[in-house]
Design an enzyme around this catalytic site. Sequence first.
Site, short mmCIF file in Angstrom:
data_model
loop_
_atom_site.label_atom_id
_atom_site.label_comp_id
_atom_site.label_asym_id
_atom_site.label_seq_id
_atom_site.Cartn_x
_atom_site.Cartn_y
_atom_site.Cartn_z
N SER A 202 0.87 -1.19 0.00
CA SER A 202 0.00 0.00 0.00
C SER A 202 0.89 1.23 0.00
CB SER A 202 -0.86 0.00 1.27
OG SER A 202 -1.47 1.26 1.46
N TYR B 202 -1.81 -1.20 10.75
CA TYR B 202 -1.96 -1.40 9.30
C TYR B 202 -0.77 -0.81 8.55
CZ TYR B 202 -3.72 -1.27 4.54
OH TYR B 202 -3.85 -1.43 3.17
N1 LIG Z 1 -8.61 -0.57 -1.03
C1 LIG Z 1 -7.57 0.20 -0.85
O1 LIG Z 1 -7.66 1.43 -0.82
C2 LIG Z 1 -6.20 -0.40 -0.71
C3 LIG Z 1 -5.09 0.45 -0.86
C4 LIG Z 1 -3.82 -0.08 -0.74
C5 LIG Z 1 -3.65 -1.43 -0.49
N2 LIG Z 1 -4.75 -2.24 -0.34
C6 LIG Z 1 -4.52 -3.65 -0.05
O2 LIG Z 1 -5.10 -4.41 -1.08
C7 LIG Z 1 -5.38 -5.73 -0.62
C8 LIG Z 1 -6.79 -6.12 -1.05
O3 LIG Z 1 -7.71 -5.27 -0.40
P1 LIG Z 1 -9.02 -4.71 -1.11
O4 LIG Z 1 -8.90 -3.24 -1.16
O5 LIG Z 1 -9.30 -5.46 -2.34
O6 LIG Z 1 -10.08 -5.02 0.05
P2 LIG Z 1 -11.28 -6.08 0.14
O7 LIG Z 1 -12.23 -5.82 -0.97
O8 LIG Z 1 -11.79 -5.95 1.54
O9 LIG Z 1 -10.57 -7.50 -0.06
C9 LIG Z 1 -9.80 -8.08 0.94
C10 LIG Z 1 -9.53 -9.53 0.59
O10 LIG Z 1 -8.70 -10.12 1.61
C11 LIG Z 1 -9.27 -11.36 2.01
N3 LIG Z 1 -8.97 -11.67 3.40
C12 LIG Z 1 -9.07 -10.87 4.48
N4 LIG Z 1 -8.81 -11.55 5.61
C13 LIG Z 1 -8.50 -12.83 5.23
C14 LIG Z 1 -8.17 -14.02 5.94
N5 LIG Z 1 -8.10 -14.06 7.29
N6 LIG Z 1 -7.93 -15.14 5.24
C15 LIG Z 1 -8.03 -15.14 3.89
N7 LIG Z 1 -8.35 -14.04 3.15
C16 LIG Z 1 -8.60 -12.90 3.83
C17 LIG Z 1 -10.77 -11.15 1.83
O11 LIG Z 1 -11.42 -12.42 1.66
P3 LIG Z 1 -12.45 -13.11 2.70
O12 LIG Z 1 -13.06 -12.03 3.53
O13 LIG Z 1 -13.40 -13.83 1.82
O14 LIG Z 1 -11.57 -14.04 3.48
C18 LIG Z 1 -10.82 -10.35 0.53
O15 LIG Z 1 -10.77 -11.23 -0.58
C19 LIG Z 1 -5.18 -5.68 0.90
O16 LIG Z 1 -3.93 -6.26 1.21
C20 LIG Z 1 -5.16 -4.19 1.21
O17 LIG Z 1 -4.41 -3.88 2.35
C21 LIG Z 1 -6.01 -1.75 -0.46
#
Ligand SMILES: NC(=O)c1ccc[n+]([C@@H]2O[C@H](COP(=O)([O-])OP(=O)(O)OC[C@H]3O[C@@H](n4cnc5c(N)ncnc54)[C@H](OP(=O)(O)O)[C@@H]3O)[C@@H](O)[C@H]2O)c1
Length: 259
Positions: free
Chosen positions: A136, A150
């Site tokens: 991130s 985080y």
């Molecule tokens: N959205 C942003 O602004 C942003 C910015 C920078 C970086 N990121 C990073 O991008 C990545 C994806 O996030 P996203 O934005 O796509 O959010 P999201 O829509 O909430 O997706 C998060 C994913 O992580 C999985 N996950 C969470 N806890 C888990 C566990 N205990 N075991 C297995 N899977 C788990 C969830 O699947 P289940 O709940 O089905 O397990 C879901 O598929 C993350 O690492 C986040 O930190 C996001």
Amino acid sequence: MSVKEKWAVITGASSGIGTELAKLYSTRGFDIVLVARRKERLEELAAKLKCQTRIIAADLSDREQCKAVFGEVEDLNVQLLVNCAGFGALGQFEQIDPDRQADMIAVNCTALTILTQMFLKDFKYRDSGAILNVASSAGLMPGGPGMAVYYATKAFVVSLTNGIFEELRSAGSHVKISALCPGPVDTEFNDVAGSDFGMKGITPQYCAKCAARGLDHGERIIIPEEAFSAARIAAKVVPERMSMKIVGLNQSSKLGGLL
Ligand SMILES: NC(=O)c1ccc[n+]([C@@H]2O[C@H](COP(=O)([O-])OP(=O)(O)OC[C@H]3O[C@@H](n4cnc5c(N)ncnc54)[C@H](OP(=O)(O)O)[C@@H]3O)[C@@H](O)[C@H]2O)c1
């Protein structure tokens, strides 16, 4: 196993950036292993993808389940690992449930480390393959008041990826590794974290496209938005205390000015 098949293992595939990366790589000739806890979501996605799929419902906060993921794909020609599973939590450090913070470290850091190590051994042996670690823009900052754990987890991902990138480069390896460092992306992240970016994010589709392009080009750090690339440069010249004050003020508005 057919040698013509090439598989991508994508964690966090049930939502957001992970879902879009699965869709994108399925159009690039990959068959996809979808990993997350919500099996029904993975099944829905698998039904839409025009490739072979394998679904692994796993809670990656559990080390044994992480190792089991590797075991469940040992028969496949895996050429790409995407560590995308992750989550955040908004709040003052001492007020967030300690189990939730520990789970965050387990998913964002420990699971990513275990899977990277297990797949990298194979990739190095074959001298091919790629790993995309989803960090991130938070990981490029000196700290994140209001989301301290985080930010720390994402700084870990950036540092780990940098270290492995250099090991591979100095060994002349053809294996690729990159850290994806987006700013806000419109996904379910905020719902899970209880946060609000306070600005419009990029789409997960655009984020996935930039990620794949950056990995193709062998970029160590992939930043999808120009504004955040500029912020990265600014972070190098702006004193750390000031950077953290800006992050803190942004999070504080979401916490009702508690910081
Ligand atoms: N959205 C942003 O602004 C942003 C910015 C920078 C970086 N990121 C990073 O991008 C990545 C994806 O996030 P996203 O934005 O796509 O959010 P999201 O829509 O909430 O997706 C998060 C994913 O992580 C999985 N996950 C969470 N806890 C888990 C566990 N205990 N075991 C297995 N899977 C788990 C969830 O699947 P289940 O709940 O089905 O397990 C879901 O598929 C993350 O690492 C986040 O930190 C996001």
